[in-house]
Design an enzyme around this catalytic site. Sequence first.
Site, PDB file in Angstrom:
ATOM      1  N   LYS A   1      -3.783  -1.469 -21.273  1.00 26.05           N
ATOM      2  CA  LYS A   1      -4.704  -1.981 -20.476  1.00 26.05           C
ATOM      3  C   LYS A   1      -5.170  -1.014 -19.328  1.00 26.05           C
ATOM      4  O   LYS A   1      -6.130  -0.792 -18.944  1.00 26.05           O
ATOM      5  CB  LYS A   1      -4.378  -3.282 -19.674  1.00 26.05           C
ATOM      6  CG  LYS A   1      -4.138  -4.353 -20.907  1.00 26.05           C
ATOM      7  CD  LYS A   1      -3.563  -5.848 -20.365  1.00 26.05           C
ATOM      8  CE  LYS A   1      -3.196  -6.883 -21.606  1.00 26.05           C
ATOM      9  NZ  LYS A   1      -2.559  -7.756 -21.318  1.00 26.05           N
TER      10      LYS A   1
ATOM     11  N   GLN B   1       0.808 -10.084 -16.321  1.00 21.49           N
ATOM     12  CA  GLN B   1       1.465 -10.311 -17.489  1.00 21.49           C
ATOM     13  C   GLN B   1       2.369 -11.096 -17.853  1.00 21.49           C
ATOM     14  O   GLN B   1       3.135 -11.376 -17.062  1.00 21.49           O
ATOM     15  CB  GLN B   1       2.071  -8.625 -17.818  1.00 21.49           C
ATOM     16  CG  GLN B   1       2.440  -8.358 -19.370  1.00 21.49           C
ATOM     17  CD  GLN B   1       1.382  -8.549 -20.292  1.00 21.49           C
ATOM     18  OE1 GLN B   1       0.276  -7.888 -20.237  1.00 21.49           O
ATOM     19  NE2 GLN B   1       1.462  -9.142 -21.417  1.00 21.49           N
TER      20      GLN B   1
ATOM     21  N   ASP C   1      -8.275 -13.005 -15.876  1.00 22.61           N
ATOM     22  CA  ASP C   1      -7.976 -12.997 -17.208  1.00 22.61           C
ATOM     23  C   ASP C   1      -8.040 -14.545 -17.665  1.00 22.61           C
ATOM     24  O   ASP C   1      -7.450 -15.107 -18.593  1.00 22.61           O
ATOM     25  CB  ASP C   1      -6.516 -12.769 -17.058  1.00 22.61           C
ATOM     26  CG  ASP C   1      -5.762 -12.801 -18.474  1.00 22.61           C
ATOM     27  OD1 ASP C   1      -6.316 -12.361 -19.416  1.00 22.61           O
ATOM     28  OD2 ASP C   1      -4.349 -12.815 -18.614  1.00 22.61           O
TER      29      ASP C   1
END
Length: 290
Positions: free
Chosen positions: A65, A109, A132
Amino acid sequence: MTTPATQSPTSPTARLMDGSALARRMVEEAAERAALLTRRTGRTPCLATVLVGDDPASVTYVRMKRSRCEQAGIRSRHVALPAATTTAELVDTLTALSDDPEVHGILLQHPVGPHIDERAAFEAIAPAKDVDGVTYHSFATMSFGADGFASCTPAGILRLLDHYGVELAGKHAVVVGRSAILGKPVGMLLLGRDATVTYCHSRTTDLAALTRQADVLVAAVGRPRFLTGDHIKPGAVVIDAGYNPGNVGDVDFDSARTRASLITPVPGGVGPMTIATLLTQTVDAAERLS
């Protein structure tokens, strides 16, 4: 937008939905917008990534990413925390990033470890920076079609369906999986496009009887090759959102492609779309916060 080739329901090989190519285009568009924003305001979009522990798969995902950020002209700030980090410490870190005007998007994450309250951590992310799409606020705004950030994988799936000209209104979509960041939100997005949505999961009775009704089948169950050709209605569109060891998805690709009209490969289907959507939404956030 491309239009899917006409195929009979008994076509021997499904057409592949190339997420990699579309994702590259999305990253290029994000890079153009990021550069324009920097020229106009002097501020570069910034995505903060937070990783707890050193799980190899998570480390790889975060590295990927951050690499894509560089390609899109997005600045990345990485925060690596030890595996022993507590919920309170992680919440403090995410709160500080939420309050930092130089940060426009935040990615935690996951998974973060069984000793951490992951939901409490997610809720520490400011909605304006939840690129996200993991907070309660983002799920609600997405579900109601309001101005917010959608979960990245579901949003990427919708973008891929649009690109291949898949009509959703009036179609029966079956989602196999009910996770908070994939199964549930993709069903809500499909419902928002006037599809009729059925959710299935590990306790569904006679799963194949339901999946064989699907015009659009989304596999998000987290089990390798869990769905086979026998689960698929001839001519259906099959979206494999799974990724398991050995580079295999939740769908048995070889048997499924003899039944489907369109199918996503693993890798190269949904995965690249997730990252491209994350970068796109980071630039969106930077534009809104500028």
